[in-house]
Design a protein around this motif. Structure first.
Motif, short mmCIF file in Angstrom:
data_model
loop_
_atom_site.label_atom_id
_atom_site.label_comp_id
_atom_site.label_asym_id
_atom_site.label_seq_id
_atom_site.Cartn_x
_atom_site.Cartn_y
_atom_site.Cartn_z
N VAL A 148 61.72 76.16 32.13
CA VAL A 148 60.44 75.69 32.65
C VAL A 148 60.69 74.83 33.90
N GLY A 149 60.27 75.30 35.04
CA GLY A 149 60.39 74.53 36.28
C GLY A 149 61.80 74.29 36.76
N ALA A 150 62.72 75.11 36.29
CA ALA A 150 64.12 74.88 36.67
C ALA A 150 64.57 75.80 37.79
N ASN A 151 63.75 76.82 38.10
CA ASN A 151 64.12 77.79 39.14
C ASN A 151 65.51 78.36 38.90
N ALA A 152 65.77 78.68 37.63
CA ALA A 152 67.05 79.30 37.23
C ALA A 152 68.25 78.48 37.68
N LEU A 153 68.25 77.18 37.40
CA LEU A 153 69.40 76.34 37.74
C LEU A 153 70.63 76.81 36.98
N PRO A 154 71.79 76.84 37.64
CA PRO A 154 73.03 77.21 36.95
C PRO A 154 73.31 76.24 35.81
N LEU A 155 73.99 76.73 34.78
CA LEU A 155 74.30 75.88 33.62
C LEU A 155 75.09 74.64 34.02
N HIS A 156 76.03 74.80 34.94
CA HIS A 156 76.82 73.65 35.37
C HIS A 156 75.91 72.55 35.92
N ASP A 157 74.90 72.93 36.67
CA ASP A 157 74.00 71.94 37.26
C ASP A 157 73.13 71.26 36.21
N LEU A 158 72.70 72.04 35.21
CA LEU A 158 71.89 71.46 34.14
C LEU A 158 72.70 70.44 33.33
N TYR A 159 73.94 70.81 33.01
CA TYR A 159 74.79 69.89 32.26
C TYR A 159 75.10 68.64 33.09
N ALA A 181 79.51 75.29 29.79
CA ALA A 181 78.88 76.09 30.86
C ALA A 181 79.63 77.41 31.07
N GLU A 182 80.93 77.39 30.85
CA GLU A 182 81.73 78.60 31.05
C GLU A 182 81.76 79.50 29.82
N ASN A 183 81.27 78.97 28.69
CA ASN A 183 81.22 79.75 27.44
C ASN A 183 79.83 79.63 26.82
N PRO A 184 78.82 80.11 27.52
CA PRO A 184 77.43 79.91 27.08
C PRO A 184 77.07 80.62 25.78
N LYS A 185 77.76 81.71 25.45
CA LYS A 185 77.41 82.42 24.21
C LYS A 185 77.75 81.60 22.98
N GLU A 186 78.83 80.86 23.04
CA GLU A 186 79.24 80.05 21.89
C GLU A 186 78.58 78.67 21.91
N ASN A 187 77.98 78.30 23.05
CA ASN A 187 77.42 76.96 23.19
C ASN A 187 76.08 77.04 23.90
N ASN A 188 75.04 77.38 23.15
CA ASN A 188 73.71 77.51 23.72
C ASN A 188 73.22 76.16 24.23
N ILE A 189 72.80 76.11 25.51
CA ILE A 189 72.45 74.83 26.11
C ILE A 189 71.24 74.18 25.44
N VAL A 190 70.29 74.98 24.96
CA VAL A 190 69.12 74.41 24.28
C VAL A 190 69.56 73.66 23.02
#
Length: 334
Positions: A314-325, A235-244
């Protein structure tokens, strides 16, 4: 790979076809064969007037045929290479008339990536009759390790099984990507070297402790603390670790685990083949199999589908990466 070697050896021996139709899902060998023809069929002096590179998006089949019908200048033959030929898929049947009677003095190469011609069509049969039709098929994940080994052997390098498995785990089955990373290692390592996991970690940019490989391993072990540490790093290094990508690889892990549960024949060779993974990783799946009953795995897969949708916005209302993980791990561990 053996078919590619034969094609190259035939060209070296002067057995050159008037048409090479290179097609298929795996672009690596299409590029390799095309590059070989571009570099070796003509001499440097002949290339100036007799070598033409066209792009499918910029030309028509009629343009290509017109170019192919030209006579070479002060040379035995000319080479015409059509890159990104898949852009011509809607009109490719128009090539049939030329394939029936190609110019002997032209070497016409089509790079038809990510698609294949219908082998029942007349145009395909005519291309195969007068020239060569080569299909470059995607390798399964459990075949890529052997491919890596063979490629490196040809360049006087070896690789440890874990290092090979790491490359496949991190880069998937894209042979071009894997080859690019192997070439980087060959620049810094002397011939005769054995490539180790440490070389992979230090030179290809994979963190030793915080990568998808370690995440899937910690999930299989139900090691919650380690899993939370890894996803926090992601979550703190999103460029190197794409959440998708991360969610997709975790999802595939549990789909493979579900298949494992359903297997009657749990012989390691059969399991590796069915799951499409390197035998090196089977011990991680064996651990996970004990920690996650089939019913729980099904629930996790359903949960990961929801996270995957949200990770794509989709339907996430821009949830922060930390919350998604966090949501991903809650669906797995709870």
């Amino acid at each position: 790979m053996d078919e590619v070697v034969k094609i190259v050896n035939d060209i070296k021996a002067g057995n050159i076809k008037p048409i090479y139709f290179l097609m298929g899902e795996e672009p690596y060998y299409i590029d390799k064969l095309s590059d070989y023809i571009e570099e070796h069929v003509l001499t440097e002096e002949e290339k100036s007037f007799n070598q033409t590179v066209l792009y499918g998006r910029d030309v028509t089949i009629e343009d290509i045929i017109s170019t192919a019908k030209r006579y070479p200048m002060m040379a035995e033959r000319q080479v015409v290479i059509v890159k990104e030929a898949q852009d011509l898929n809607k009109t490719i049947d128009k090539l049939e008339s030329y394939a029936e009677n190609p110019m002997d003095s032209t070497v016409l190469v089509f790079c038809y990536k990510y698609k294949t011609l219908d082998k029942r069509k007349k145009v395909t049969k005519e291309l195969a009759k007068s020239g060569l039709v080569y299909e470059s098929k995607k390798l399964y994940e459990n075949q890529v390790g052997e491919w890596i080994k063979r490629v490196l052997q040809g360049k006087n390098y070896t690789i440890e099984p874990k290092a090979s498995a790491m490359l496949v785990e991190f880069l998937g089955t894209d042979l071009s990507k894997i080859n690019n990373e192997l070439e980087k290692l060959q620049i810094i390592l002397p011939k005769g070297s054995m490539i180790t996991p440490k070389h992979i970690e230090e030179n290809i940019g994979f963190s030793k402790d915080f990568n998808v490989f370690e995440l899937r391993k910690s999930l299989g072990e139900r090691n919650q603390l380690k899993s939370y540490k890894i996803v926090n790093y992601f979550a703190e290094n999103p460029k190197e670790n794409n959440i998708v990508m991360v969610v997709g690889l975790v999802f595939s892990f549990y789909v493979q685990l579900l298949k494992y549960h359903g297997l009657k024949d749990k012989n390691p060779n059969n399991v590796a083949k069915v799951l499409g993974v390197s035998p090196f990783f089977l011990k991680d799946y064996d651990v996970a199999l004990k920690n996650y009953p089939m019913k729980k795995v099904s629930q996790i897969i359903a949960s990961l589908r929801n996270v995957d949708i949200k990770s794509k916005g989709v339907g996430a209302n821009a949830l922060p990466l930390h919350d998604l993980y966090k949501e991903m791990l809650l669906g797995i561990f709870n």
